[in-house]
Design a protein around this motif. Sequence first.
Motif, short mmCIF file in Angstrom:
data_model
loop_
_atom_site.label_atom_id
_atom_site.label_comp_id
_atom_site.label_asym_id
_atom_site.label_seq_id
_atom_site.Cartn_x
_atom_site.Cartn_y
_atom_site.Cartn_z
N SER A 139 0.58 -1.16 0.12
CA SER A 139 -0.11 0.24 -0.28
C SER A 139 0.91 1.07 0.23
O SER A 139 1.73 1.37 0.73
N TYR A 141 0.25 5.54 0.39
CA TYR A 141 -0.35 6.28 0.68
C TYR A 141 -0.42 7.39 1.43
O TYR A 141 0.80 8.08 1.42
N ASN A 142 -1.45 8.10 1.51
CA ASN A 142 -1.25 9.87 1.24
C ASN A 142 -2.23 9.87 2.85
O ASN A 142 -2.97 10.18 2.56
N ASN A 145 -4.66 13.42 2.77
CA ASN A 145 -6.38 12.53 2.48
C ASN A 145 -7.60 11.51 2.66
O ASN A 145 -8.03 10.33 2.15
N ASN A 146 -7.47 10.98 4.04
CA ASN A 146 -7.43 9.58 5.43
C ASN A 146 -9.12 9.32 5.13
O ASN A 146 -9.97 9.36 4.53
N HIS A 148 -11.17 11.83 3.18
CA HIS A 148 -12.14 11.55 1.92
C HIS A 148 -12.33 10.26 1.17
O HIS A 148 -12.41 9.38 0.50
N ASP A 149 -10.74 9.21 1.47
CA ASP A 149 -10.34 8.19 1.04
C ASP A 149 -11.58 7.12 1.70
O ASP A 149 -12.17 6.24 0.71
N TYR A 152 -14.99 8.21 -0.33
CA TYR A 152 -14.81 7.91 -1.20
C TYR A 152 -14.84 6.71 -1.44
O TYR A 152 -14.65 6.07 -3.11
N LYS A 154 -11.99 4.61 -1.61
CA LYS A 154 -10.64 3.98 -1.50
C LYS A 154 -9.87 4.06 -0.44
O LYS A 154 -9.56 4.61 1.07
N ASN A 155 -8.84 2.70 -0.14
CA ASN A 155 -7.70 2.32 0.62
C ASN A 155 -8.81 2.25 1.66
O ASN A 155 -8.14 1.91 3.17
N ASN A 158 -6.93 -0.58 4.30
CA ASN A 158 -6.04 -1.02 4.68
C ASN A 158 -6.58 -1.69 6.09
O ASN A 158 -7.06 -0.96 7.21
#
Length: 309
Positions: A139, A141-142, A145-146, A148-149, A152, A154-155, A158
């Motif tokens: 993975s 990862y940024n 943006n947790n 919003h991830d 939407y 995404k991720n 994890n």
Amino acid sequence: MKKLVSILTPCYNTAEYIDRFIHCLVNQTYRPIEWVIIDDGSTDNLREIIKANEQKIQKSGIEIKYFYQENRGVGAATNSGLKKVTGQFIMWPDPDDILYETCVEKCVQFLEENKKCDYVLANSEIVDESDLNTVISISNYNPKNNFHDILYLKNVFNIGYMVKKEILDKAIPDLNIYESRHGQNIQLLLPISYIAKCGYLEEVLCCRVKRVNSHSRSFDFANRDIALERTLAVKKIVMNTLEKMPLEVLPYWYYHKVTADILKMKYKLMDGMLEKKTVEGYTRNLFKVMLKLLYEEMKLNIKYLIKRN
């Protein structure tokens, strides 16, 4: 004195790999740890395996708390467990996940040294159950943006999260997430990530095992109807989670409601159950609504970024 870490593990018929998870726990380099197991009505020999290993677990310095309940799904099991943990930090890995031996220690160390972060995500890798020694992917990862991830979708899979219990209590005051039969990351992380700053450990400290019989892989996404059902179910989880959050997140709720409606209409149109004119009329009216939602979301995004920086 070191702070207590609670590891919450909802389990349902996980006997085939619980030994591996126990091995991960007793080999952690950090103490003190309490392991809270919520057995959600298992019909295999999970209880017997845990009881057989109880002495070994306790001798390793880990307090074990086992609770059995009738099968109600992972959401209900998580709700039961949230009320039983007593640590200052909490993690919620699945019992088929693998935590490398320094995972807990390095997550605690990060949160102790980075006071502005209220939860942390350790990097993880993915392997297949048929070959645990071959990494499929890692993975990237940024953490900025947790929210919003997660919002939407995404991720969302994890696994290496650790959160301060005081932040969990603030984000979910009644310690009740929306109860669904699959996944608890969305329900926990949406409210947490909205109010708190996420830290990130680039070092790979845990591993997610892809299993043929796991809930997330039991859906035949090549089947259009199953794919639609699964997508709508996940959107329902997001919407029900947003409903318990501050009123200002309402535009996000509408986003998922609108996209779910559009998706259902698209499938009905393909099946000849709707006339094209009906869909065109809906989308024309929807355009005006979406412009307003996008404007409101833009304001929320700016507010969110300011809060994180």
